[in-house]
Design a protein around this motif. Structure first.
Motif, PDB file in Angstrom:
ATOM      1  N   ILE A   1      -6.381  11.236  16.832  1.00  0.00           N
ATOM      2  CA  ILE A   1      -4.960  11.036  17.108  1.00  0.00           C
ATOM      3  C   ILE A   1      -4.131  11.753  16.036  1.00  0.00           C
ATOM      4  O   ILE A   1      -4.424  11.650  14.848  1.00  0.00           O
ATOM      5  N   PRO A   2      -3.095  12.476  16.449  1.00  0.00           N
ATOM      6  CA  PRO A   2      -2.266  13.158  15.453  1.00  0.00           C
ATOM      7  C   PRO A   2      -1.177  12.235  14.882  1.00  0.00           C
ATOM      8  O   PRO A   2      -0.791  11.265  15.528  1.00  0.00           O
ATOM      9  N   ILE A   3      -0.707  12.562  13.704  1.00  0.00           N
ATOM     10  CA  ILE A   3       0.397  11.797  13.141  1.00  0.00           C
ATOM     11  C   ILE A   3       1.689  12.199  13.842  1.00  0.00           C
ATOM     12  O   ILE A   3       1.835  13.310  14.343  1.00  0.00           O
ATOM     13  N   LEU A   4       2.595  11.248  13.863  1.00  0.00           N
ATOM     14  CA  LEU A   4       3.900  11.447  14.484  1.00  0.00           C
ATOM     15  C   LEU A   4       4.932  11.675  13.379  1.00  0.00           C
ATOM     16  O   LEU A   4       4.642  11.503  12.200  1.00  0.00           O
ATOM     17  N   LYS A   5       6.153  11.993  13.799  1.00  0.00           N
ATOM     18  CA  LYS A   5       7.219  12.145  12.802  1.00  0.00           C
ATOM     19  C   LYS A   5       7.413  10.859  11.994  1.00  0.00           C
ATOM     20  O   LYS A   5       7.796  10.892  10.836  1.00  0.00           O
ATOM     21  N   GLY A   6       7.121   9.719  12.626  1.00  0.00           N
ATOM     22  CA  GLY A   6       7.370   8.439  11.955  1.00  0.00           C
ATOM     23  C   GLY A   6       6.175   7.850  11.235  1.00  0.00           C
ATOM     24  O   GLY A   6       6.232   6.702  10.788  1.00  0.00           O
ATOM     25  N   THR A   7       5.094   8.591  11.101  1.00  0.00           N
ATOM     26  CA  THR A   7       3.899   8.025  10.466  1.00  0.00           C
ATOM     27  C   THR A   7       4.034   8.043   8.945  1.00  0.00           C
ATOM     28  O   THR A   7       3.881   9.084   8.317  1.00  0.00           O
ATOM     29  N   SER A   8       4.310   6.888   8.371  1.00  0.00           N
ATOM     30  CA  SER A   8       4.581   6.835   6.930  1.00  0.00           C
ATOM     31  C   SER A   8       3.319   6.694   6.098  1.00  0.00           C
ATOM     32  O   SER A   8       3.355   6.830   4.881  1.00  0.00           O
ATOM     33  N   GLY A   9       2.212   6.401   6.772  1.00  0.00           N
ATOM     34  CA  GLY A   9       0.986   6.275   5.992  1.00  0.00           C
ATOM     35  C   GLY A   9      -0.231   6.113   6.883  1.00  0.00           C
ATOM     36  O   GLY A   9      -0.126   5.833   8.075  1.00  0.00           O
ATOM     37  N   ILE A  10      -1.382   6.345   6.270  1.00  0.00           N
ATOM     38  CA  ILE A  10      -2.670   6.019   6.881  1.00  0.00           C
ATOM     39  C   ILE A  10      -3.314   5.045   5.905  1.00  0.00           C
ATOM     40  O   ILE A  10      -3.572   5.387   4.756  1.00  0.00           O
ATOM     41  N   THR A  11      -3.516   3.810   6.344  1.00  0.00           N
ATOM     42  CA  THR A  11      -4.093   2.805   5.457  1.00  0.00           C
ATOM     43  C   THR A  11      -5.466   2.422   5.996  1.00  0.00           C
ATOM     44  O   THR A  11      -5.576   1.970   7.138  1.00  0.00           O
ATOM     45  N   VAL A  12      -6.486   2.629   5.196  1.00  0.00           N
ATOM     46  CA  VAL A  12      -7.844   2.309   5.647  1.00  0.00           C
ATOM     47  C   VAL A  12      -8.337   1.084   4.877  1.00  0.00           C
ATOM     48  O   VAL A  12      -8.475   1.114   3.654  1.00  0.00           O
TER      49      VAL A  12
ATOM     50  N   TYR B   1       0.798  -1.240   0.000  1.00  0.00           N
ATOM     51  CA  TYR B   1       0.000   0.000   0.000  1.00  0.00           C
ATOM     52  C   TYR B   1       0.833   1.293   0.000  1.00  0.00           C
ATOM     53  O   TYR B   1       0.504   2.223  -0.712  1.00  0.00           O
ATOM     54  N   LEU B   2       1.900   1.354   0.797  1.00  0.00           N
ATOM     55  CA  LEU B   2       2.606   2.637   0.950  1.00  0.00           C
ATOM     56  C   LEU B   2       3.395   2.994  -0.308  1.00  0.00           C
ATOM     57  O   LEU B   2       4.032   2.143  -0.927  1.00  0.00           O
ATOM     58  N   THR B   3       3.343   4.275  -0.664  1.00  0.00           N
ATOM     59  CA  THR B   3       3.975   4.701  -1.916  1.00  0.00           C
ATOM     60  C   THR B   3       4.752   6.000  -1.761  1.00  0.00           C
ATOM     61  O   THR B   3       5.253   6.547  -2.741  1.00  0.00           O
ATOM     62  N   VAL B   4       4.853   6.508  -0.546  1.00  0.00           N
ATOM     63  CA  VAL B   4       5.405   7.849  -0.388  1.00  0.00           C
ATOM     64  C   VAL B   4       6.903   7.895  -0.708  1.00  0.00           C
ATOM     65  O   VAL B   4       7.384   8.851  -1.334  1.00  0.00           O
TER      66      VAL B   4
ATOM     67  N   PRO C   1      14.004  22.823  10.304  1.00  0.00           N
ATOM     68  CA  PRO C   1      13.818  21.722  11.261  1.00  0.00           C
ATOM     69  C   PRO C   1      12.673  20.818  10.795  1.00  0.00           C
ATOM     70  O   PRO C   1      11.880  21.197   9.922  1.00  0.00           O
ATOM     71  N   LEU C   2      12.600  19.640  11.386  1.00  0.00           N
ATOM     72  CA  LEU C   2      11.590  18.675  10.946  1.00  0.00           C
ATOM     73  C   LEU C   2      10.232  19.005  11.560  1.00  0.00           C
ATOM     74  O   LEU C   2       9.985  18.732  12.736  1.00  0.00           O
ATOM     75  N   ILE C   3       9.362  19.588  10.772  1.00  0.00           N
ATOM     76  CA  ILE C   3       8.032  19.925  11.284  1.00  0.00           C
ATOM     77  C   ILE C   3       6.928  19.333  10.418  1.00  0.00           C
ATOM     78  O   ILE C   3       5.747  19.463  10.711  1.00  0.00           O
ATOM     79  N   GLU C   4       7.316  18.684   9.347  1.00  0.00           N
ATOM     80  CA  GLU C   4       6.307  18.081   8.473  1.00  0.00           C
ATOM     81  C   GLU C   4       6.889  16.838   7.847  1.00  0.00           C
ATOM     82  O   GLU C   4       8.094  16.585   7.920  1.00  0.00           O
ATOM     83  N   ARG C   5       6.035  16.026   7.269  1.00  0.00           N
ATOM     84  CA  ARG C   5       6.517  14.841   6.575  1.00  0.00           C
ATOM     85  C   ARG C   5       5.540  14.480   5.461  1.00  0.00           C
ATOM     86  O   ARG C   5       4.375  14.892   5.471  1.00  0.00           O
ATOM     87  N   ALA C   6       6.047  13.699   4.509  1.00  0.00           N
ATOM     88  CA  ALA C   6       5.172  13.186   3.463  1.00  0.00           C
ATOM     89  C   ALA C   6       4.673  11.813   3.889  1.00  0.00           C
ATOM     90  O   ALA C   6       5.411  11.051   4.512  1.00  0.00           O
ATOM     91  N   LEU C   7       3.424  11.526   3.610  1.00  0.00           N
ATOM     92  CA  LEU C   7       2.895  10.198   3.922  1.00  0.00           C
ATOM     93  C   LEU C   7       1.840   9.804   2.896  1.00  0.00           C
ATOM     94  O   LEU C   7       1.343  10.649   2.144  1.00  0.00           O
ATOM     95  N   THR C   8       1.532   8.518   2.873  1.00  0.00           N
ATOM     96  CA  THR C   8       0.528   8.014   1.943  1.00  0.00           C
ATOM     97  C   THR C   8      -0.782   7.818   2.693  1.00  0.00           C
ATOM     98  O   THR C   8      -0.786   7.247   3.776  1.00  0.00           O
ATOM     99  N   ILE C   9      -1.856   8.340   2.122  1.00  0.00           N
ATOM    100  CA  ILE C   9      -3.178   8.020   2.663  1.00  0.00           C
ATOM    101  C   ILE C   9      -3.806   7.081   1.640  1.00  0.00           C
ATOM    102  O   ILE C   9      -3.987   7.446   0.471  1.00  0.00           O
TER     103      ILE C   9
END
Lengths: 437, 324
Positions: free
Chosen positions: A340-351, A168-171, A280-288
């Motif tokens: 729940i908020p995403i963390l720095k390590g959240t690489s995706g949200i898979t539903v 699923y993850l593609t980021v 600084p690290l304040i955002e990240r890319a992730l796959t929904i």
């Protein structure tokens, strides 16, 4: 072409087609962000802001709370509303969270340092630390520690993990396509920090376009792009190192014991942004993504954005949504609430959509788990010993070598949840041993 | 909409115990068809009886005797039933099969705790029980009748190839049955063991479907071949040729479908190799030196008993384990 790989593993349905062609889009910062003080492995950060403080984007709001800990920055420009407790998906219990209301457009507080090419290795490490960078593949281990092996350990090889073997993850795929130049510059910086001779970017064969593109970008650099067999868990650190260098990380050891450091694609890009762009690290890319999300996508979001906001941004969930996973389906964490908020390590949200409950059966000794275990363990045996509370025997059978990839449970025709029991057995054993001290 | 919380992994393979067992049944289907051609409709009846009544007995044991509400047919009892039927002579009365099924499922399987818990291959326990209890009925062999219209009851009684070898020597045996007959099944014997060729076809299907690996059959048949080669050099007339040994009797049925039973065979490749070699050696010792002409069933059962020891002795190597 010969594809590099390791022994064991499996090949679950990839499901990458849901989002792999969706270019990364940027989501506007939400009105409220919820930033966990525990946004990394190790001790939570110590808050240095209080209710009512006005903060800028990138301003430090938390300082490391221990050796294995990291800096934390405000993801938005606004006002600290409160420091509250909220359910932490990784810790599995309520943890402190800084709630910041966004009041303005981004006013940046950037890192302060001069042109990176004139800086020493130590100064570069300090920037990585000050930028609050942690492993963005999911482990969230503070990067400045990983890039600073203790005296006596020499690192000759740096590997960028572009396998992205989770279904699923593609980021990472998108980042390798869209931000290859940044990635390669990041590799150059990391190589300098580590004083490594050799750098590889490992890409799975189901991302041929990313592989070809990186090949072109790396043509006149000394970074070697290598093609890996598409197989889960190809991106597990030990398996990746073996596939590329044929070196085996000893059981209980770390990659640095064989002279290697591995970083995820996005972590390397974050290092480039910190060092070159002073961000600084304040955002990240992730796959929904997932069958039960209306509009699968790859998105850049601020740390602390809630799942609800991300799901809404991706067009909402479908009627048959049954499971929401932070991360991918093999190792991600299922949560049953959207605040729940995403963390720095959240690489995706898979539903995932509703599926018929599989029929559980006793083990029929089909050997699938043994044959597929990338660590050469016997999951069926560890499961039995764990259930019988035979902890010492389980440890003798290699319990601690388990990397918790979930392959055993995935391949099992009897639908036995080996990995859940093995994880639990590990925790209990560690707790018991800790108690004896 | 209610989101559920559960542990990773959140996706599972579509494979199930039932789908594995269904593939085993499909893999055995060609052998059943060929048995029907060589021995008539009654052979087919016995095979179906074994599979269907096997499932019914399992249903009775689990639902009625053990009171489990969530029982679901996983077809494992059908596989046991079919294999037991295929291990009987084509003249076996139906009630003999019924007794064998009760022993196989009631004693060998469910007395040990049901699927996955049994130490011995249930079908083979059933067969050996019948062999000891009803020796005459279990060795009433007939020549193939060939053709779907003829009845097995009209067929001539005849010894099996291995029986002739034991009593009259190799030249007599090979005069009666050519290698081609042995390979394609034009010989007397148990319902399922007649044609090595179709058994092999079925097994290839299981290989393609990745349900099994070829280690046990290869080491088992290879060992029989090697053992027979040595004995052939000692006394060709008394012991026969290696090719004769691998094509005769129940070796293919045993090596491809009984010794490979997941529940009762070792968990690692090395262990499976040891298991296969052990099966081969014991089979040949019984065939050549014991009172029985055939030794496949006993060899596999004996090796079944050793599986826990084999599993302990032959573990996979842990990735990155440092030798101290």
């Amino acid at each position: 072409m010969k594809l590099l790989t390791f022994k064991g593993g499996t090949h679950p349905p990839e499901k990458k087609e849901l989002a792999k062609d969706r270019a990364i889009v940027r989501m506007d910062p939400p009105q409220f962000v919820y930033v966990f003080l525990s946004n990394h492995a190790g001790a939570p950060a110590k808050p240095i802001v209080k209710e009512g403080d006005v903060v800028k984007t990138g301003q430090v709001i938390g300082e490391p709370g221990g050796f294995v800990s990291a800096y934390l920055h405000s993801p938005v420009t606004g006002v600290v509303r409160k420091i509250d407790k909220l359910y932490h998906p990784v810790q599995g219990r309520p943890m402190e969270v800084v709630v910041i209301e966004r009041t303005d457009e981004d006013q940046w507080q950037l890192l302060e340092h001069s042109d990176w090419e004139t800086l020493s290795r130590e100064q570069l490490l300090e920037i990585v630390k000050k930028a609050g960078i942690v492993g963005l593949g999911g482990a969230m281990f503070p990067t400045h520690i990983k890039l600073n092996p203790p005296a006596g350990k020499t690192i000759d090889t740096f590997i960028v993990n572009g396998a992205e073997c989770e279904p699923y993850l593609t980021v990472d795929h998108r980042l390798m396509l869209e931000r290859a130049e940044d990635l390669v510059l990041g590799v150059k910086i990391v190589k300098k920090i580590l004083n490594a001779k050799k750098a590889y970017i490992g890409v799975e064969s189901n991302k041929m376009d990313a592989y070809e593109h990186l090949k072109k970008v790396c043509a006149d650099s000394d970074v070697e792009v290598v093609l890996l067999k598409t197989k889960y868990p190809q991106g597990a650190e030990k398996q990746l190192i073996y596939a590329i260098t044929q070196r085996k990380v000893p059981v209980g050891g770390l990659p640095m014991d064989v002279g290697v450091v591995v970083q995820n694609v996005q972590t390397v890009i974050a290092i480039k942004e910190a060092v070159v762009d002073r961000k600084p690290l304040i955002e990240r890319a992730l796959t929904i993504t997932g069958e039960a999300i209306n509009n699968p996508m790859n998105v850049v979001a601020r740390v602390g954005t809630t799942i609800q906001q991300l799901v809404d941004f991706a067009g909402g969930m479908k009627e048959d949504a049954e499971k929401l996973i932070m991360g991918g389906p093999m190792t991600g964490i299922a949560v049953n609430r959207l605040d729940i908020p995403i963390l720095k390590g959240t690489s995706g949200i898979t539903v995932l959509a509703h599926e018929k409950e599989p029929i559980k059966k006793p083990c029929i000794r089909c050997t699938k788990c043994v044959v597929s275990c990338p660590m050469g363990l016997q999951p069926y045996l560890l499961y039995l010993l764990g259930n019988k509370k035979k902890y010492d025997q389980a440890v003798e059978e290699g319990l601690m070598a388990c990397i918790e990839c979930g392959v055993c449970a995935y391949v099992c025709p009897s639908k036995i949840d080996h990995v859940r029991v093995i994880k639990l057995t590990k925790r209990v054993y560690q707790a018991l041993r800790g108690g004896k001290k | 909409m209610k989101l559920i919380q559960s542990d990773a992994p959140h996706i599972r393979t579509k494979d199930s115990v039932r789908s594995i067992m269904l593939d085993v049944l499909l893999a055995l289907a060609p052998a059943v068809a060929v048995a029907t051609f060589f021995f008539g409709w009654y052979a087919l009846f016995l095979c179906l009886f074994g599979a269907v009544v096997g499932e019914l007995i399992e249903w009775f044991i689990v639902r009625v005797l053990r009171g489990q509400k969530d029982f679901s047919f996983d077809l494992s009892a059908a596989v046991t039933g079919l294999l037991l039927a295929m291990n009987l002579p084509p003249t076996a009365p139906w009630w003999l099969l019924l007794i064998g099924l009760l022993v196989a499922l009631g004693v060998a399987k469910h007395a040990f705790g049901g699927i996955g818990q049994n130490i011995f291959n249930p079908a083979l326990v059933g067969r050996v029980f019948l062999l000891i209890s009803f020796p005459t009925l279990m060795t009433r062999w007939v020549s193939p009748v060939r053709g779907f219209t003829k009845s097995v009851w009209d067929a001539m009684t005849s010894a099996t190839a291995l029986g002739i070898l034991k009593n009259s020597g190799f030249s007599a045996a090979i005069q009666r049955f050519s290698y081609t007959d042995l390979f394609f099944g034009n010989v007397g014997g148990c319902i399922g063991e007649t044609s090595a060729f179709v058994l092999l076809l079925g097994f290839i299907y299981l290989l393609v479907r990745k349900r099994v690996n070829p280690v046990i059959p290869a080491t088992y048949i290879g060992t029989v071949f090697a053992f027979a080669s040595i004995m052939y050099l000692v006394n060709a007339e008394k012991f026969g040729t290696p090719l004769f040994h691998i094509l005769s009797g129940g070796l293919f049925l045993g090596a491809l479908f009984m010794a490979t039973d997941m529940v009762t065979s070792p968990m690692t490749i090395k262990g499976q190799a040891v298991f296969g070699i052990g099966c081969g050696v014991v089979t040949m010792i019984i065939r050549l030196f014991a009172g029985y002409p055939e030794g496949v069933s006993l060899a596999i059962l004996l090796m079944n008993a050793l599986v826990p020891l084999i599993d302990r002795a032959f573990k996979p190597k842990i990735f990155g384990e440092v030798k101290v």
